[in-house]
Design a protein around this motif. Structure first.
Motif, short mmCIF file in Angstrom:
data_model
loop_
_atom_site.label_atom_id
_atom_site.label_comp_id
_atom_site.label_asym_id
_atom_site.label_seq_id
_atom_site.Cartn_x
_atom_site.Cartn_y
_atom_site.Cartn_z
N ILE A 129 -18.68 -4.77 3.17
CA ILE A 129 -19.16 -3.53 2.81
C ILE A 129 -18.83 -3.07 1.52
CG2 ILE A 129 -18.95 -1.14 3.58
CD1 ILE A 129 -18.79 -1.81 6.12
N ASP A 130 -19.52 -2.57 0.54
CA ASP A 130 -19.11 -2.49 -0.89
C ASP A 130 -17.88 -1.77 -1.15
OD1 ASP A 130 -19.21 -2.57 -3.68
OD2 ASP A 130 -20.45 -0.65 -3.77
N GLY A 131 -16.84 -2.49 -1.78
CA GLY A 131 -15.49 -1.37 -1.74
C GLY A 131 -14.51 -1.88 -0.66
N GLY A 132 -14.96 -2.43 0.48
CA GLY A 132 -13.98 -2.69 1.48
C GLY A 132 -13.26 -3.75 1.20
N LEU A 133 -11.72 -3.59 1.51
CA LEU A 133 -11.00 -5.06 1.25
C LEU A 133 -10.53 -5.81 2.28
CD1 LEU A 133 -8.47 -2.89 -1.16
CD2 LEU A 133 -10.38 -4.45 -1.71
N ASP A 134 -11.07 -5.32 3.69
CA ASP A 134 -10.54 -6.10 4.75
C ASP A 134 -9.32 -6.12 5.02
OD1 ASP A 134 -11.65 -9.21 6.60
OD2 ASP A 134 -11.66 -6.79 7.41
N SER A 135 -8.39 -5.34 4.57
CA SER A 135 -7.09 -5.18 4.90
C SER A 135 -6.44 -4.63 6.20
CB SER A 135 -6.34 -4.38 3.47
OG SER A 135 -6.75 -3.17 3.44
N GLY A 136 -7.31 -4.17 6.89
CA GLY A 136 -7.01 -3.41 8.13
C GLY A 136 -8.20 -3.22 8.89
N MET A 137 -7.88 -2.96 10.13
CA MET A 137 -9.01 -2.64 11.26
C MET A 137 -9.83 -1.56 10.63
SD MET A 137 -8.05 -3.05 15.10
CE MET A 137 -6.34 -2.04 14.64
N ASN A 138 -11.25 -1.60 11.19
CA ASN A 138 -12.17 -0.38 10.82
C ASN A 138 -11.89 0.75 11.53
OD1 ASN A 138 -13.75 -0.83 12.99
ND2 ASN A 138 -15.03 -1.93 11.89
N PRO A 139 -12.23 2.07 11.61
CA PRO A 139 -12.03 2.93 12.60
C PRO A 139 -12.47 2.71 14.15
CG PRO A 139 -12.94 3.97 10.45
CD PRO A 139 -12.95 2.45 10.34
N ALA B 168 -5.95 0.94 7.53
CA ALA B 168 -7.23 1.10 7.92
C ALA B 168 -8.39 0.57 6.78
CB ALA B 168 -7.58 2.23 8.61
N ASP B 169 -9.26 -0.08 7.11
CA ASP B 169 -10.41 -0.55 5.72
C ASP B 169 -11.51 -0.68 6.51
OD1 ASP B 169 -11.16 -1.12 3.19
OD2 ASP B 169 -9.63 -2.64 3.00
N GLU B 170 -12.40 -0.95 5.79
CA GLU B 170 -13.68 -1.59 6.06
C GLU B 170 -13.87 -3.06 5.55
OE1 GLU B 170 -16.03 -0.42 7.73
OE2 GLU B 170 -15.73 1.79 7.78
N ALA C 15 0.79 -1.19 0.02
CA ALA C 15 -0.05 -0.10 -0.02
C ALA C 15 0.95 1.29 0.01
CB ALA C 15 -0.89 0.10 1.25
N VAL C 16 2.16 1.22 0.48
CA VAL C 16 2.98 2.39 0.67
C VAL C 16 3.85 2.41 -0.36
CG1 VAL C 16 4.35 3.76 2.31
CG2 VAL C 16 2.54 2.41 3.13
N GLU D 33 -5.60 8.10 2.23
CA GLU D 33 -6.33 7.06 1.24
C GLU D 33 -5.16 6.43 0.26
OE1 GLU D 33 -9.24 9.29 -1.14
OE2 GLU D 33 -10.75 8.24 0.15
N THR D 34 -5.33 5.10 0.04
CA THR D 34 -4.05 4.61 -0.80
C THR D 34 -4.54 4.46 -2.13
OG1 THR D 34 -5.20 2.33 -0.57
CG2 THR D 34 -3.59 3.17 1.06
N GLY D 35 -5.87 4.48 -2.26
CA GLY D 35 -6.30 4.42 -3.98
C GLY D 35 -6.57 2.89 -4.16
N ARG D 36 -6.50 1.98 -3.17
CA ARG D 36 -6.96 0.61 -3.20
C ARG D 36 -8.25 0.50 -2.51
NH1 ARG D 36 -1.36 0.77 -3.15
NH2 ARG D 36 -0.29 -0.44 -4.49
N GLY D 37 -9.26 -0.28 -3.37
CA GLY D 37 -10.55 -0.29 -2.57
C GLY D 37 -11.22 1.09 -2.60
N THR D 38 -12.39 1.09 -1.71
CA THR D 38 -12.98 2.23 -1.80
C THR D 38 -12.63 3.02 -0.43
OG1 THR D 38 -14.79 1.59 -2.80
CG2 THR D 38 -15.13 3.41 -1.30
#
Length: 195
Positions: free
Chosen positions: A67-77, A61-63, A22-23, A42-47
């Motif tokens: 959730i539409d557009g979430g990649l589950d690549s990190g914790m949610n807020p 961080a992710d959703e 991502a970085v 934002e990383t530009g990956r997923g929503t």
């Protein structure tokens, strides 16, 4: 227990690999880190995927994927909010145990966030709408812990600095900034020094 540790190591390794993807290697984090700011971008990956950095540590961080557009690549807020409270609780208990020479072997903190109707909350000040409820379960591990040790540790667990912040009046100031972060930093320093 061994299975839990192995899973945690694998998850940590996976997160490191995802964060590296991502970085970009050329990524320069802003000047603000020198003054204790945290940067989320934002990383530009997923929503929803965002990179979170304090200048020394990086995570995502992710959703969730459901959730539409979430990649589950990190914790949610809310995961970050709970992890801040949980880590602070654990560290505060550990500091106190070390200072008082209490034979605490390990602290484990489990947290859950929920929103309930105020009318269903017996100990809430609000009477209308919904209220946020955070359940914090603290497990104190130590064969030589006395009842007094446990009572003192739980009293301290209930007063960690993040807990105090969440339960006190908090002001969140949101402002749009331009691209000149150097200028913004100077302005913040100037305002902080005003009487």
């Amino acid at each position: 227990m061994l299975r839990f540790v192995k899973s945690a190591v694998q998850t940590s390794s996976r997160l490191s690999q995802v964060a590296k993807l991502a970085v970009p290697a050329s990524r320069n984090f802003s000047i603000r880190h020198r003054d204790g700011w945290l940067e989320v971008e934002e990383t530009g990956r997923g929503t929803f995927q965002n990179i979170v950095s304090d200048g020394r540590h990086v995570t995502l961080a992710d959703e969730p994927g459901n959730i539409d557009g979430g990649l589950d690549s990190g914790m949610n807020p809310y995961g970050f909010l709970l992890s801040g409270l949980g880590a602070c609780t654990s560290m505060t208990v550990r500091m106190y145990a070390r200072k008082k020479d209490i034979p605490l072997e390990k602290v484990r903190v489990l947290l859950k966030h929920d929103r309930i109707w105020a009318k269903d909350c017996n100990h809430c000040q609000s009477e209308k709408g919904r209220v946020d409820v955070i359940d914090v379960d603290v497990q104190l591990i130590g064969e030589k812990l006395t009842d007094d040790d446990r009572a003192n540790l739980m009293k301290i667990a209930n007063s960690c600095p993040v807990h105090q912040t969440l339960c006190s009046e908090t002001v969140v100031k949101i402002a749009e900034v331009d691209d000149d972060l150097e200028h913004v930093l100077r302005e913040h320093k100037k305002k902080a020094m005003e009487p």
